[in-house]
Design an enzyme around this catalytic site. Sequence first.
Site, PDB file in Angstrom:
ATOM      1  N   GLN A  13       0.830  -1.127   0.081  1.00  0.00           N
ATOM      2  CA  GLN A  13       0.070   0.274   0.058  1.00  0.00           C
ATOM      3  C   GLN A  13       0.923   1.311  -0.011  1.00  0.00           C
ATOM      4  O   GLN A  13       1.862   1.266   0.573  1.00  0.00           O
ATOM      5  CB  GLN A  13      -0.988   0.149   1.267  1.00  0.00           C
ATOM      6  N   SER A  94       4.650  -6.243   2.927  1.00  0.00           N
ATOM      7  CA  SER A  94       3.399  -6.340   3.511  1.00  0.00           C
ATOM      8  C   SER A  94       2.481  -6.873   2.523  1.00  0.00           C
ATOM      9  O   SER A  94       2.447  -8.179   2.239  1.00  0.00           O
ATOM     10  CB  SER A  94       2.896  -4.694   3.955  1.00  0.00           C
ATOM     11  N   LEU A  95       1.483  -6.003   1.997  1.00  0.00           N
ATOM     12  CA  LEU A  95       0.414  -6.725   1.006  1.00  0.00           C
ATOM     13  C   LEU A  95       1.011  -7.438  -0.080  1.00  0.00           C
ATOM     14  O   LEU A  95       0.945  -8.384  -0.570  1.00  0.00           O
ATOM     15  CB  LEU A  95      -0.459  -5.543   0.385  1.00  0.00           C
ATOM     16  N   ARG A 119      -8.569  -9.075   3.916  1.00  0.00           N
ATOM     17  CA  ARG A 119      -7.696  -8.363   5.018  1.00  0.00           C
ATOM     18  C   ARG A 119      -7.903  -6.915   5.037  1.00  0.00           C
ATOM     19  O   ARG A 119      -7.435  -6.405   6.037  1.00  0.00           O
ATOM     20  CB  ARG A 119      -6.383  -8.676   4.360  1.00  0.00           C
ATOM     21  N   HIS A 205       0.269  -3.054  11.177  1.00  0.00           N
ATOM     22  CA  HIS A 205       1.635  -3.660  11.607  1.00  0.00           C
ATOM     23  C   HIS A 205       1.772  -3.394  13.084  1.00  0.00           C
ATOM     24  O   HIS A 205       2.849  -3.726  13.630  1.00  0.00           O
ATOM     25  CB  HIS A 205       2.641  -3.526  10.891  1.00  0.00           C
ATOM     26  N   GLN A 254       1.778 -11.531  10.189  1.00  0.00           N
ATOM     27  CA  GLN A 254       2.222 -10.310   9.528  1.00  0.00           C
ATOM     28  C   GLN A 254       1.360  -9.161   9.495  1.00  0.00           C
ATOM     29  O   GLN A 254       1.850  -8.109   9.735  1.00  0.00           O
ATOM     30  CB  GLN A 254       2.288 -10.592   7.784  1.00  0.00           C
TER      31      GLN A 254
END
Length: 315
Positions: A13, A94-95, A119, A205, A254
């Site tokens: 993102q 991340s993503l 998510r 996170h 994660q």
Amino acid sequence: MADHSIAFIFPGQGSQQVGMLAAAYQQFPAVQQTFAEASEVLGYDMWSLVQTGPQEALNLTETTQPVLLASSVALWRAWCSASERRPDILAGHSLGEFSALVCAQALDFADALKLVRKRGEFMQTAVPVGQGSMAAIIGLEDSDINRICEQVTRGDDAVVSAVNFNSPGQVVIAGHKAAVEEAIVALKAAGAKRAMPLPVSAPFHTVLMKPAGERLAEVLASITIASPQIPVVHNVHAATETDPEKIRQLLVEQIYSPVRWTGCIQAIVESGAQHLVECGPGKVLSGLNRRIDKTLQSYSLEEPDALTATAEELK
């Protein structure tokens, strides 16, 4: 070139913007097919959203995540049509880790689209809008940032922690809005060159995302995960995994664990890769990679001409 191993890396993102894939990519059958598939799974015209926006719609986390996933997978498929060369190792920020797992054939594309939409939804609703925030901290040691975040954190109502170790001297912190603001002041006083709030609506996170992790675990339980055909370095521990059940657990962790991107790139370098191809919109990761290891060669596939040139160079 074949004597040097290559890595593909997938953005997360923050890389989304209207027109983020060159319109010329519409001529690529692999890209057309990928967006048609994604549109059918999610029930809206994703290519139109990417090309014409509006930006507000693209920025909604539950939309951003599938759009970025589809963009990365589309570029991966375009690469596979244009070149016989396959990367030796993958990683995603991340993503982007979900994009990497799709390209490694560990996750089915349609499953992954539904998964990352959920998510995004779970991450967005884990903390009410306006209560959480994130900030980029430039020019301070990781240890100093961790120490100050620990000092500012008080109980469950004032949480702040380092969440993205993006490159040496560039770390993102996140948590409750007031705690992040207090940490910014303390970090500047400790010598940070810059401390800037980021335009995001949730503290990704952090431990505040644990409810999102629990909800994601329920969805993941019904999704098939295979052993990756290409090794994928995971954000949580900056190492690869072959066991599908461990991968399932890492995808849950994660959400509420720091992204150890510096560690991921170091693991890629240790694997022997010298050429990093950013497979997705933008060049954010390429910029970070240069700060982590100046010897790395970075490439972007955002433009069709760049894809063709990179495929030729990395034969």
